[in-house]
Motif scaffolding. Sequence first.
Motif, PDB file in Angstrom:
ATOM      1  N   GLU A   1       0.833  -1.205   0.000  1.00  0.00           N
ATOM      2  CA  GLU A   1       0.000   0.000   0.000  1.00  0.00           C
ATOM      3  C   GLU A   1       0.869   1.258   0.000  1.00  0.00           C
ATOM      4  OE1 GLU A   1      -3.373   2.460   0.107  1.00  0.00           O
ATOM      5  OE2 GLU A   1      -3.187   0.306  -0.323  1.00  0.00           O
ATOM      6  N   ILE A   2       1.938   1.218   0.776  1.00  0.00           N
ATOM      7  CA  ILE A   2       2.874   2.343   0.798  1.00  0.00           C
ATOM      8  C   ILE A   2       3.480   2.551  -0.586  1.00  0.00           C
ATOM      9  CG2 ILE A   2       5.192   3.011   1.600  1.00  0.00           C
ATOM     10  CD1 ILE A   2       4.404   1.959   4.356  1.00  0.00           C
ATOM     11  N   ALA A   3       3.883   1.451  -1.238  1.00  0.00           N
ATOM     12  CA  ALA A   3       4.483   1.553  -2.569  1.00  0.00           C
ATOM     13  C   ALA A   3       3.490   2.137  -3.573  1.00  0.00           C
ATOM     14  CB  ALA A   3       4.963   0.178  -3.028  1.00  0.00           C
TER      15      ALA A   3
ATOM     16  N   ALA B   1       5.092   8.288   0.607  1.00  0.00           N
ATOM     17  CA  ALA B   1       3.669   7.933   0.615  1.00  0.00           C
ATOM     18  C   ALA B   1       2.822   8.988   1.314  1.00  0.00           C
ATOM     19  CB  ALA B   1       3.465   6.569   1.275  1.00  0.00           C
ATOM     20  N   GLY B   2       3.438   9.756   2.215  1.00  0.00           N
ATOM     21  CA  GLY B   2       2.763  10.910   2.787  1.00  0.00           C
ATOM     22  C   GLY B   2       1.810  10.628   3.934  1.00  0.00           C
ATOM     23  N   ASN B   3       1.961   9.471   4.600  1.00  0.00           N
ATOM     24  CA  ASN B   3       1.102   9.144   5.730  1.00  0.00           C
ATOM     25  C   ASN B   3       1.989   8.968   6.961  1.00  0.00           C
ATOM     26  OD1 ASN B   3      -0.398   7.553   7.704  1.00  0.00           O
ATOM     27  ND2 ASN B   3      -1.938   7.256   6.116  1.00  0.00           N
ATOM     28  N   LEU B   4       1.912   9.914   7.887  1.00  0.00           N
ATOM     29  CA  LEU B   4       2.803   9.902   9.042  1.00  0.00           C
ATOM     30  C   LEU B   4       2.582   8.693   9.939  1.00  0.00           C
ATOM     31  CD1 LEU B   4       2.775  13.688  10.037  1.00  0.00           C
ATOM     32  CD2 LEU B   4       4.579  12.416   8.854  1.00  0.00           C
TER      33      LEU B   4
ATOM     34  N   ARG C   1       0.973   4.169  -2.949  1.00  0.00           N
ATOM     35  CA  ARG C   1       0.817   5.601  -2.661  1.00  0.00           C
ATOM     36  C   ARG C   1       2.041   6.382  -3.109  1.00  0.00           C
ATOM     37  NH1 ARG C   1      -2.847   7.034   1.991  1.00  0.00           N
ATOM     38  NH2 ARG C   1      -4.245   5.263   2.242  1.00  0.00           N
ATOM     39  N   ALA C   2       3.219   5.789  -2.885  1.00  0.00           N
ATOM     40  CA  ALA C   2       4.449   6.468  -3.283  1.00  0.00           C
ATOM     41  C   ALA C   2       4.507   6.644  -4.797  1.00  0.00           C
ATOM     42  CB  ALA C   2       5.663   5.681  -2.790  1.00  0.00           C
ATOM     43  N   ALA C   3       4.043   5.640  -5.551  1.00  0.00           N
ATOM     44  CA  ALA C   3       4.032   5.723  -7.012  1.00  0.00           C
ATOM     45  C   ALA C   3       3.135   6.864  -7.491  1.00  0.00           C
ATOM     46  CB  ALA C   3       3.572   4.397  -7.618  1.00  0.00           C
ATOM     47  N   GLU C   4       2.093   7.122  -6.741  1.00  0.00           N
ATOM     48  CA  GLU C   4       1.163   8.196  -7.119  1.00  0.00           C
ATOM     49  C   GLU C   4       1.685   9.573  -6.739  1.00  0.00           C
ATOM     50  OE1 GLU C   4      -2.284   7.047  -4.971  1.00  0.00           O
ATOM     51  OE2 GLU C   4      -2.742   5.302  -6.253  1.00  0.00           O
ATOM     52  N   ARG C   5       2.538   9.632  -5.721  1.00  0.00           N
ATOM     53  CA  ARG C   5       2.941  10.927  -5.155  1.00  0.00           C
ATOM     54  C   ARG C   5       4.386  11.328  -5.465  1.00  0.00           C
ATOM     55  NH1 ARG C   5       0.434  13.076  -0.691  1.00  0.00           N
ATOM     56  NH2 ARG C   5       2.515  13.557   0.140  1.00  0.00           N
TER      57      ARG C   5
ATOM     58  N   LEU D   1       1.550   5.630   8.935  1.00  0.00           N
ATOM     59  CA  LEU D   1       2.191   4.495   8.275  1.00  0.00           C
ATOM     60  C   LEU D   1       3.710   4.584   8.386  1.00  0.00           C
ATOM     61  CD1 LEU D   1       0.103   4.024   4.992  1.00  0.00           C
ATOM     62  CD2 LEU D   1       0.177   2.517   6.987  1.00  0.00           C
ATOM     63  N   GLU D   2       4.236   5.799   8.294  1.00  0.00           N
ATOM     64  CA  GLU D   2       5.676   5.987   8.416  1.00  0.00           C
ATOM     65  C   GLU D   2       6.159   5.560   9.799  1.00  0.00           C
ATOM     66  OE1 GLU D   2       9.008   9.529   7.699  1.00  0.00           O
ATOM     67  OE2 GLU D   2       6.891   9.901   7.285  1.00  0.00           O
ATOM     68  N   ARG D   3       5.380   5.884  10.811  1.00  0.00           N
ATOM     69  CA  ARG D   3       5.739   5.481  12.180  1.00  0.00           C
ATOM     70  C   ARG D   3       5.693   3.958  12.319  1.00  0.00           C
ATOM     71  NH1 ARG D   3       1.945   7.944  16.558  1.00  0.00           N
ATOM     72  NH2 ARG D   3       2.716   9.848  15.551  1.00  0.00           N
ATOM     73  N   PHE D   4       4.651   3.335  11.749  1.00  0.00           N
ATOM     74  CA  PHE D   4       4.569   1.875  11.786  1.00  0.00           C
ATOM     75  C   PHE D   4       5.775   1.249  11.094  1.00  0.00           C
ATOM     76  CE2 PHE D   4      -0.368   1.816  11.985  1.00  0.00           C
ATOM     77  CZ  PHE D   4      -0.311   2.013  13.355  1.00  0.00           C
ATOM     78  N   MET D   5       6.150   1.829   9.951  1.00  0.00           N
ATOM     79  CA  MET D   5       7.266   1.273   9.203  1.00  0.00           C
ATOM     80  C   MET D   5       8.574   1.384   9.981  1.00  0.00           C
ATOM     81  SD  MET D   5       6.630  -0.364   6.554  1.00  0.00           S
ATOM     82  CE  MET D   5       8.376  -0.510   6.168  1.00  0.00           C
ATOM     83  N   ARG D   6       8.758   2.465  10.679  1.00  0.00           N
ATOM     84  CA  ARG D   6       9.978   2.620  11.473  1.00  0.00           C
ATOM     85  C   ARG D   6      10.088   1.477  12.484  1.00  0.00           C
ATOM     86  NH1 ARG D   6      13.951   6.227  12.879  1.00  0.00           N
ATOM     87  NH2 ARG D   6      14.508   6.317  15.084  1.00  0.00           N
ATOM     88  N   GLU D   7       8.976   1.140  13.119  1.00  0.00           N
ATOM     89  CA  GLU D   7       8.997   0.037  14.081  1.00  0.00           C
ATOM     90  C   GLU D   7       9.196  -1.293  13.375  1.00  0.00           C
ATOM     91  OE1 GLU D   7       5.935  -2.233  17.129  1.00  0.00           O
ATOM     92  OE2 GLU D   7       5.775  -0.059  16.906  1.00  0.00           O
ATOM     93  N   LEU D   8       8.512  -1.498  12.245  1.00  0.00           N
ATOM     94  CA  LEU D   8       8.617  -2.768  11.534  1.00  0.00           C
ATOM     95  C   LEU D   8      10.028  -3.002  10.996  1.00  0.00           C
ATOM     96  CD1 LEU D   8       5.244  -2.967   9.561  1.00  0.00           C
ATOM     97  CD2 LEU D   8       6.016  -4.498  11.390  1.00  0.00           C
ATOM     98  N   ILE D   9      10.663  -1.952  10.471  1.00  0.00           N
ATOM     99  CA  ILE D   9      12.018  -2.109   9.957  1.00  0.00           C
ATOM    100  C   ILE D   9      12.982  -2.444  11.092  1.00  0.00           C
ATOM    101  CG2 ILE D   9      13.963  -0.873   8.904  1.00  0.00           C
ATOM    102  CD1 ILE D   9      11.780  -1.764   6.952  1.00  0.00           C
ATOM    103  N   ALA D  10      12.808  -1.766  12.215  1.00  0.00           N
ATOM    104  CA  ALA D  10      13.674  -2.053  13.362  1.00  0.00           C
ATOM    105  C   ALA D  10      13.477  -3.487  13.848  1.00  0.00           C
ATOM    106  CB  ALA D  10      13.392  -1.063  14.485  1.00  0.00           C
ATOM    107  N   ARG D  11      12.231  -3.919  13.932  1.00  0.00           N
ATOM    108  CA  ARG D  11      11.964  -5.277  14.414  1.00  0.00           C
ATOM    109  C   ARG D  11      12.382  -6.323  13.381  1.00  0.00           C
ATOM    110  NH1 ARG D  11       6.335  -5.244  17.754  1.00  0.00           N
ATOM    111  NH2 ARG D  11       7.213  -7.219  18.463  1.00  0.00           N
ATOM    112  N   SER D  12      12.303  -5.974  12.100  1.00  0.00           N
ATOM    113  CA  SER D  12      12.815  -6.866  11.053  1.00  0.00           C
ATOM    114  C   SER D  12      14.321  -7.065  11.213  1.00  0.00           C
ATOM    115  CB  SER D  12      12.524  -6.296   9.664  1.00  0.00           C
ATOM    116  OG  SER D  12      11.142  -6.258   9.392  1.00  0.00           O
ATOM    117  N   SER D  13      15.017  -5.996  11.589  1.00  0.00           N
ATOM    118  CA  SER D  13      16.459  -6.108  11.795  1.00  0.00           C
ATOM    119  C   SER D  13      16.776  -7.083  12.914  1.00  0.00           C
ATOM    120  CB  SER D  13      17.058  -4.728  12.110  1.00  0.00           C
ATOM    121  OG  SER D  13      16.982  -3.887  10.984  1.00  0.00           O
TER     122      SER D  13
END
Length: 237
Positions: free
Chosen positions: A101-103, A155-158, A105-109, A160-172
Amino acid sequence: MKPATDAFPVHDDGQDDRSQLIREALYNAIVERRLAPGTKLVETEVGKLFDVSRTVVRAALQMLAFEGLVKIERNRGAFVAYPTPDEARQIFESRRVIEPEIAERAAERITSADIKLFQAHLKEEERLLVERGPNARRAAIKASGDYHLMLASVAGNLILERFMRELIARSSLVIALYGQSGASSCARSEHADILDALMSRDSKKAADAIRHHIDHIEEDLDYKVVSNSPLRDALRV
């Protein structure tokens, strides 16, 4: 009667700043896999490294616990989170739900300025991948995660950006614990494929590319524990 100002807690901005500084240092060490899952974070040791009180350290650890990167156990202390295989699968399942979904939105923006930033980032990733030494490797790992955070920003959604920050950290954390070959790190070619889809403003292609990319990362997980680094070395204080 006490003065009205005593009715509310007084925040020490300096203490808050120091706690945030420690939180950032620990966060980066976890994301860059310098601190392995299960590492004990002793308040007194961290306090000595940063020359702060245990109260300041405790506040930083609580921030990380809220983000799911640290687990605080009663009478035992704080530890870098140690995701189970089930938790690992849930983290990547969450990424499959959110990142396409982020991708899209990013493609559109995406703008020309954004494209230039992505292209510069890919060049930096390529440079880091050919460099030698643990510091370059850690920098490459961080740059790889940053690419995904850049997508969320475009993507312009703060939220979702916050969720991604946590997900990337936990993925690491998951990759540090279960990654078997280094292929878990985001391949630059796949990042380039995602950018190509964004540049063509093809939302479906961008979403498909990110799904393939996430699948590739998860395929490398084999649930084996990696070695740990001393706290002082990991934080490089």
